[in-house]
Design a protein around this motif. Structure first.
Motif, PDB file in Angstrom:
ATOM      1  N   PRO A 200       0.812  -1.226   0.000  1.00 12.87           N
ATOM      2  CA  PRO A 200       0.000   0.000   0.000  1.00 12.87           C
ATOM      3  C   PRO A 200       0.847   1.278   0.000  1.00 12.87           C
ATOM      4  O   PRO A 200       0.513   2.246  -0.691  1.00 12.87           O
ATOM      5  CB  PRO A 200      -0.817  -0.120   1.289  1.00 12.87           C
ATOM      6  N   GLU A 201       1.963   1.280   0.747  1.00  9.09           N
ATOM      7  CA  GLU A 201       2.763   2.515   0.811  1.00  9.09           C
ATOM      8  C   GLU A 201       3.393   2.881  -0.541  1.00  9.09           C
ATOM      9  O   GLU A 201       3.630   4.051  -0.824  1.00  9.09           O
ATOM     10  CB  GLU A 201       3.822   2.436   1.925  1.00  9.09           C
ATOM     11  N   GLN A 202       3.650   1.854  -1.396  1.00  8.39           N
ATOM     12  CA  GLN A 202       4.207   2.151  -2.730  1.00  8.39           C
ATOM     13  C   GLN A 202       3.136   2.713  -3.649  1.00  8.39           C
ATOM     14  O   GLN A 202       3.416   3.489  -4.559  1.00  8.39           O
ATOM     15  CB  GLN A 202       4.704   0.853  -3.373  1.00  8.39           C
ATOM     16  N   LEU A 203       1.885   2.277  -3.416  1.00 12.48           N
ATOM     17  CA  LEU A 203       0.804   2.663  -4.324  1.00 12.48           C
ATOM     18  C   LEU A 203       0.575   4.162  -4.347  1.00 12.48           C
ATOM     19  O   LEU A 203       0.216   4.741  -5.362  1.00 12.48           O
ATOM     20  CB  LEU A 203      -0.493   1.959  -3.926  1.00 12.48           C
ATOM     21  N   GLN A 204       0.825   4.786  -3.190  1.00 16.41           N
ATOM     22  CA  GLN A 204       0.650   6.230  -3.090  1.00 16.41           C
ATOM     23  C   GLN A 204       1.463   6.948  -4.178  1.00 16.41           C
ATOM     24  O   GLN A 204       0.933   7.750  -4.947  1.00 16.41           O
ATOM     25  CB  GLN A 204       1.126   6.663  -1.688  1.00 16.41           C
ATOM     26  N   ALA A 205       2.764   6.601  -4.264  1.00 21.45           N
ATOM     27  CA  ALA A 205       3.648   7.275  -5.219  1.00 21.45           C
ATOM     28  C   ALA A 205       3.287   6.935  -6.666  1.00 21.45           C
ATOM     29  O   ALA A 205       3.495   7.745  -7.568  1.00 21.45           O
ATOM     30  CB  ALA A 205       5.093   6.874  -4.933  1.00 21.45           C
TER      31      ALA A 205
END
Ligand SMILES: Cc1cc2nc3c(=O)[nH]c(=O)nc-3n(C[C@H](O)[C@H](O)[C@H](O)COP(=O)(O)OP(=O)(O)OC[C@H]3O[C@@H](n4cnc5c(N)ncnc54)[C@H](O)[C@@H]3O)c2cc1C
Length: 373
Positions: free
Chosen positions: A54-59
């Protein structure tokens, strides 16, 4: 930019604004840099997919075209469905990703929409000519595709993005490999990303030593659709790709290579996007610290294991379906995603090794050890 008769001096020059070049350029701060790329993002559009947390999806969100927390592999005997709460199989539009990187460039970084016409290397940097302008750079990173050896193992495919006349079943599952297709010319599977229940990417993919005529893949896609009674209402685009699965040879110049040309493609799977992201983020930090060395894409152990895998596959392509299905069966969703990303621990490796047919892999490992390759 200054007049053409003056040489422009840069800290960093990046040759090729593809996945690696733009991922690096978008992260550069406090250095003067130019990316040289002849094509527009639209001219390079295709689908890039990865297992993302999920944290990668932001970028990546401006480029995301689809996300699936379930994926499957299918053969004539059945299917393996994985589910993950940690990773989503995520597809991106290359055009939107590259455009997003372009839009994020710092003021000191610019893009020259032209090919590099000449390069004179000098101690990691050198002189570049592009669009009638001369540049010097202290450091050059080159991502131009390198030529792979003839007849080496590669993954080659054609994909169609289509709208169907009727909704399809299982539109919430990404099909990574459906092996229920012609296996007479090499390891062959259909890859399906359902963006919705009527909007799909369907690819015919082969792993073998020689690309086929384009109509061969098109026929395979049509046949797969017809066998499932799926009718096309409209075809939005076609993409074609050949990804070398052979280890890249180091360049003869002193210029550092990045991206696929620098060995960022996972040799056993053809996936590279996620590795390139991690590697380019680390390289941007290295450059900020005043260094220039490109961090390794993979550990030596992983590269060795992948070479053994490819040797075994190349020697016995008829084992390919069994090998991929056994690998998928031996792991759960999280473990499979980590394995594909190249982040598997020893426990996961042990499970995969135990699931493999032993002799072809022992022979391949011995050949790899003695090949000095
Ligand atoms: C169709 C396709 C689909 C893929 N799908 C996936 C996927 O789903 N998941 C995954 O992980 N990997 C995928 N890959 C593998 C890999 O992620 C991509 O190949 C990725 O683009 C590699 O990035 P790169 O920067 O090394 O090369 P590229 O993105 O190919 O960038 C190289 C750039 O160099 C430029 N160039 C060439 N000559 C010159 C010159 N003389 N001067 C300046 N620039 C020049 C080219 O125009 C190009 O833009 C795919 C590959 C292909 C071909």
């Amino acid at each position: 930019m200054s007049s053409p008769d003056k040489v422009i001096a840069l800290d960093v020059a990046i040759i090729g604004g593809g996945s690696a070049g733009m991922a690096l350029a978008a992260r550069l701060e406090q250095v003067s840099a130019v990316v040289f790329e002849p094509k527009t993002p639209a001219e390079r559009d295709c689908s890039w997919a990865l297992w993302a947390r999920p944290e990668q999806l932001q970028a990546l969100s401006p480029a995301v075209t689809g996300r699936w927390d379930r994926w499957r592999l299918i053969d004539d005997c059945g299917e393996v469905i994985h589910h993950s709460g940690e990773f989503c199989y995520t597809s991106l539009s290359a055009e939107r990703y590259l455009q997003h990187c372009e839009d994020s460039l710092n003021d000191s970084v610019s893009l020259v929409r032209a090919p590099v016409e000449s390069l004179i290397p000098e101690q990691g940097g050198g002189q570049i000519n592009a669009a009638g302008q001369a540049y010097t750079a202290s450091t050059i990173y080159d991502s131009r595709p390198s030529k792979s050896a003839d007849n080496s193992l590669c993954q080659h495919f054609i994909g169609w993005e289509i709208i169907t006349t009727e909704p399809i079943d299982n539109a919430d599952i990404a099909t990574l490999m459906d092996f229920r297709v012609d296996q007479s010319r090499g390891l062959h599977f259909i890859y399906v990303l359902p963006y919705s229940d009527r909007h799909l990417l369907v690819e015919s993919t082969m792993i073998s030593n020689q690309p086929e005529e384009k109509d061969w893949y098109r026929h395979a896609i049509s046949q797969w659709l017809a066998d499932r009674n799926i009718q096309i209402q409209s075809q939005l685009r076609e993409e074609y790709g050949v990804i070398s699965m052979a280890a890249v040879k180091p360049s003869t110049t002193t210029i550092a290579q990045i991206g696929a040309a620098g060995g960022s493609v996972r040799l056993s799977s053809g996936y590279a996007f996620s590795t390139i992201q991690t590697q380019m983020a680390a390289l941007a930090d290295t450059i900020s610290a005043g260094e220039r060395k490109v961090p390794a894409a993979f550990s030596r152990r992983l590269v060795f294991m992948d070479k053994v895998f490819n040797r075994a596959l190349n020697a016995r392509p008829d084992h390919g379906v069994t090998v991929f299905m056994a690998m998928a069966k031996s792991l759960n969703g999280e473990q499979f995603a980590r394995f594909m990303l190249g982040h598997a621990g020893l426990g996961e490796w042990a499970k995969v090794i135990m699931a493999m047919p032993k002799w072809p892999f022992i022979v391949a490992a011995l050949r790899q050890v003695f090949s000095h390759d």
